[in-house]
Design a protein around this motif. Structure first.
Motif, PDB file in Angstrom:
ATOM      1  N   TYR A 181       9.196 -19.461  29.511  1.00 22.30           N
ATOM      2  CA  TYR A 181       8.693 -19.323  28.145  1.00 22.30           C
ATOM      3  C   TYR A 181       9.533 -18.281  27.419  1.00 22.30           C
ATOM      4  CZ  TYR A 181       5.207 -19.543  24.457  1.00 22.30           C
ATOM      5  OH  TYR A 181       4.567 -19.744  23.271  1.00 22.30           O
ATOM      6  N   THR A 190       9.396 -16.483  24.592  1.00 24.79           N
ATOM      7  CA  THR A 190       8.873 -15.352  23.848  1.00 24.79           C
ATOM      8  C   THR A 190       8.359 -14.277  24.786  1.00 24.79           C
ATOM      9  OG1 THR A 190       8.179 -16.914  22.158  1.00 24.79           O
ATOM     10  CG2 THR A 190       7.283 -14.713  22.014  1.00 24.79           C
ATOM     11  N   GLU A 244       0.633 -23.694  15.531  1.00 21.88           N
ATOM     12  CA  GLU A 244       1.397 -23.452  14.313  1.00 21.88           C
ATOM     13  C   GLU A 244       2.575 -22.539  14.604  1.00 21.88           C
ATOM     14  OE1 GLU A 244      -0.247 -21.824  10.547  1.00 21.88           O
ATOM     15  OE2 GLU A 244      -1.481 -23.610  10.672  1.00 21.88           O
ATOM     16  N   GLU A 245       3.694 -22.805  13.969  1.00 19.96           N
ATOM     17  CA  GLU A 245       4.909 -22.002  14.090  1.00 19.96           C
ATOM     18  C   GLU A 245       5.424 -21.918  15.530  1.00 19.96           C
ATOM     19  OE1 GLU A 245       4.895 -18.317  11.969  1.00 19.96           O
ATOM     20  OE2 GLU A 245       3.419 -19.072  10.549  1.00 19.96           O
ATOM     21  N   GLY A 246       5.093 -22.887  16.368  1.00 17.30           N
ATOM     22  CA  GLY A 246       5.628 -22.937  17.720  1.00 17.30           C
ATOM     23  C   GLY A 246       4.858 -22.122  18.748  1.00 17.30           C
ATOM     24  N   TYR A 247       3.731 -21.560  18.389  1.00 13.93           N
ATOM     25  CA  TYR A 247       2.932 -20.775  19.333  1.00 13.93           C
ATOM     26  C   TYR A 247       1.778 -21.634  19.825  1.00 13.93           C
ATOM     27  CZ  TYR A 247       5.594 -17.076  17.182  1.00 13.93           C
ATOM     28  OH  TYR A 247       6.619 -16.306  16.708  1.00 13.93           O
ATOM     29  N   ASP A 294       2.546 -13.318  20.557  1.00 15.86           N
ATOM     30  CA  ASP A 294       2.209 -14.628  21.104  1.00 15.86           C
ATOM     31  C   ASP A 294       1.177 -14.475  22.227  1.00 15.86           C
ATOM     32  OD1 ASP A 294       2.170 -17.267  21.790  1.00 15.86           O
ATOM     33  OD2 ASP A 294       4.186 -17.309  22.628  1.00 15.86           O
TER      34      ASP A 294
END
Length: 103
Positions: free
Chosen positions: A29, A31, A46-49, A59
Protein backbone atom coordinates in the motif's frame (compact mmCIF):
# COMPACT_ATOMS: atom_id res chain seq x y z
CA UNK A 1 -11.99 -32.63 12.72
CA UNK A 2 -10.81 -29.04 12.35
CA UNK A 3 -11.22 -29.10 8.56
CA UNK A 4 -14.81 -30.31 8.82
CA UNK A 5 -15.81 -27.39 11.06
CA UNK A 6 -16.94 -24.62 8.72
CA UNK A 7 -16.70 -21.83 11.30
CA UNK A 8 -13.16 -22.88 12.24
CA UNK A 9 -12.05 -22.80 8.61
CA UNK A 10 -13.60 -19.37 8.06
CA UNK A 11 -11.86 -18.13 11.20
CA UNK A 12 -8.55 -19.56 9.98
CA UNK A 13 -8.91 -17.83 6.61
CA UNK A 14 -9.76 -14.50 8.28
CA UNK A 15 -6.81 -14.87 10.65
CA UNK A 16 -4.46 -15.65 7.75
CA UNK A 17 -5.75 -12.61 5.84
CA UNK A 18 -5.16 -10.37 8.85
CA UNK A 19 -1.64 -11.70 9.41
CA UNK A 20 -0.73 -11.44 5.71
CA UNK A 21 -2.11 -7.92 5.47
CA UNK A 22 -0.16 -6.94 8.58
CA UNK A 23 3.06 -8.35 7.14
CA UNK A 24 2.78 -7.33 3.48
CA UNK A 25 0.22 -4.50 3.57
CA UNK A 26 2.58 -1.60 4.34
CA UNK A 27 4.88 -2.76 1.54
CA UNK A 28 2.09 -3.01 -1.03
CA UNK A 29 0.00 0.00 0.00
CA UNK A 30 1.73 3.18 -1.16
CA UNK A 31 0.46 5.66 1.43
CA UNK A 32 2.24 5.96 4.76
CA UNK A 33 0.24 5.97 7.99
CA UNK A 34 1.43 9.45 9.02
CA UNK A 35 1.28 11.21 5.63
CA UNK A 36 -1.23 14.04 5.65
CA UNK A 37 -3.09 15.21 2.59
CA UNK A 38 -5.49 18.10 2.24
CA UNK A 39 -8.58 15.92 2.37
CA UNK A 40 -9.82 15.73 5.97
CA UNK A 41 -12.86 13.54 6.58
CA UNK A 42 -12.92 12.12 3.04
CA UNK A 43 -15.52 9.40 2.75
CA UNK A 44 -14.46 5.86 1.81
CA UNK A 45 -13.50 5.41 -1.81
CA UNK A 46 -13.12 9.10 -2.58
CA UNK A 47 -9.78 10.44 -3.81
CA UNK A 48 -8.27 6.93 -3.83
CA UNK A 49 -8.62 6.22 -0.10
CA UNK A 50 -10.39 2.90 0.43
CA UNK A 51 -11.49 3.66 4.01
CA UNK A 52 -11.37 7.45 3.84
CA UNK A 53 -9.29 9.85 5.91
CA UNK A 54 -9.37 11.13 9.47
CA UNK A 55 -9.63 14.73 10.73
CA UNK A 56 -5.99 15.44 9.80
CA UNK A 57 -6.26 13.94 6.32
CA UNK A 58 -4.37 10.70 7.12
CA UNK A 59 -5.37 7.53 5.30
CA UNK A 60 -7.29 5.21 7.64
CA UNK A 61 -6.36 1.99 5.81
CA UNK A 62 -2.66 2.83 6.05
CA UNK A 63 -3.07 3.46 9.78
CA UNK A 64 -4.89 0.15 10.27
CA UNK A 65 -2.21 -1.78 8.36
CA UNK A 66 0.56 -0.10 10.36
CA UNK A 67 -1.27 -0.78 13.64
CA UNK A 68 -1.81 -4.42 12.71
CA UNK A 69 1.93 -4.84 12.12
CA UNK A 70 2.78 -3.29 15.49
CA UNK A 71 0.15 -5.40 17.23
CA UNK A 72 1.46 -8.59 15.60
CA UNK A 73 5.04 -7.80 16.67
CA UNK A 74 3.99 -7.08 20.26
CA UNK A 75 1.85 -10.23 20.45
CA UNK A 76 4.58 -12.49 19.10
CA UNK A 77 7.18 -10.89 21.38
CA UNK A 78 4.96 -11.44 24.42
CA UNK A 79 4.42 -15.08 23.42
CA UNK A 80 8.17 -15.67 22.97
CA UNK A 81 9.01 -14.06 26.33
CA UNK A 82 6.30 -16.14 28.02
CA UNK A 83 7.60 -19.37 26.51
CA UNK A 84 11.19 -18.58 27.52
CA UNK A 85 10.18 -17.77 31.09
CA UNK A 86 7.91 -20.83 31.30
CA UNK A 87 10.54 -23.22 29.98
CA UNK A 88 13.18 -21.78 32.33
CA UNK A 89 10.96 -22.01 35.41
CA UNK A 90 9.78 -25.49 34.40
CA UNK A 91 13.33 -26.73 33.91
CA UNK A 92 14.41 -25.30 37.26
CA UNK A 93 11.42 -26.88 38.97
CA UNK A 94 12.16 -30.25 37.37
CA UNK A 95 15.82 -30.20 38.39
CA UNK A 96 14.93 -29.11 41.91
CA UNK A 97 12.33 -31.87 42.22
CA UNK A 98 14.78 -34.43 40.89
CA UNK A 99 17.46 -33.35 43.37
CA UNK A 100 14.98 -33.62 46.25
CA UNK A 101 14.06 -37.16 45.22
CA UNK A 102 17.70 -38.28 45.42
CA UNK A 103 18.01 -37.24 49.07
Amino acid sequence: MFRRNRAAMIGLVVLCLIVLSAIFGPMLYPTGPFEMVWAPFSPPGEEGYLLGTDYLGRDLLAQILHGARVTLIIGLSAAVVTVVIGVTVGALAATTAASWKRR
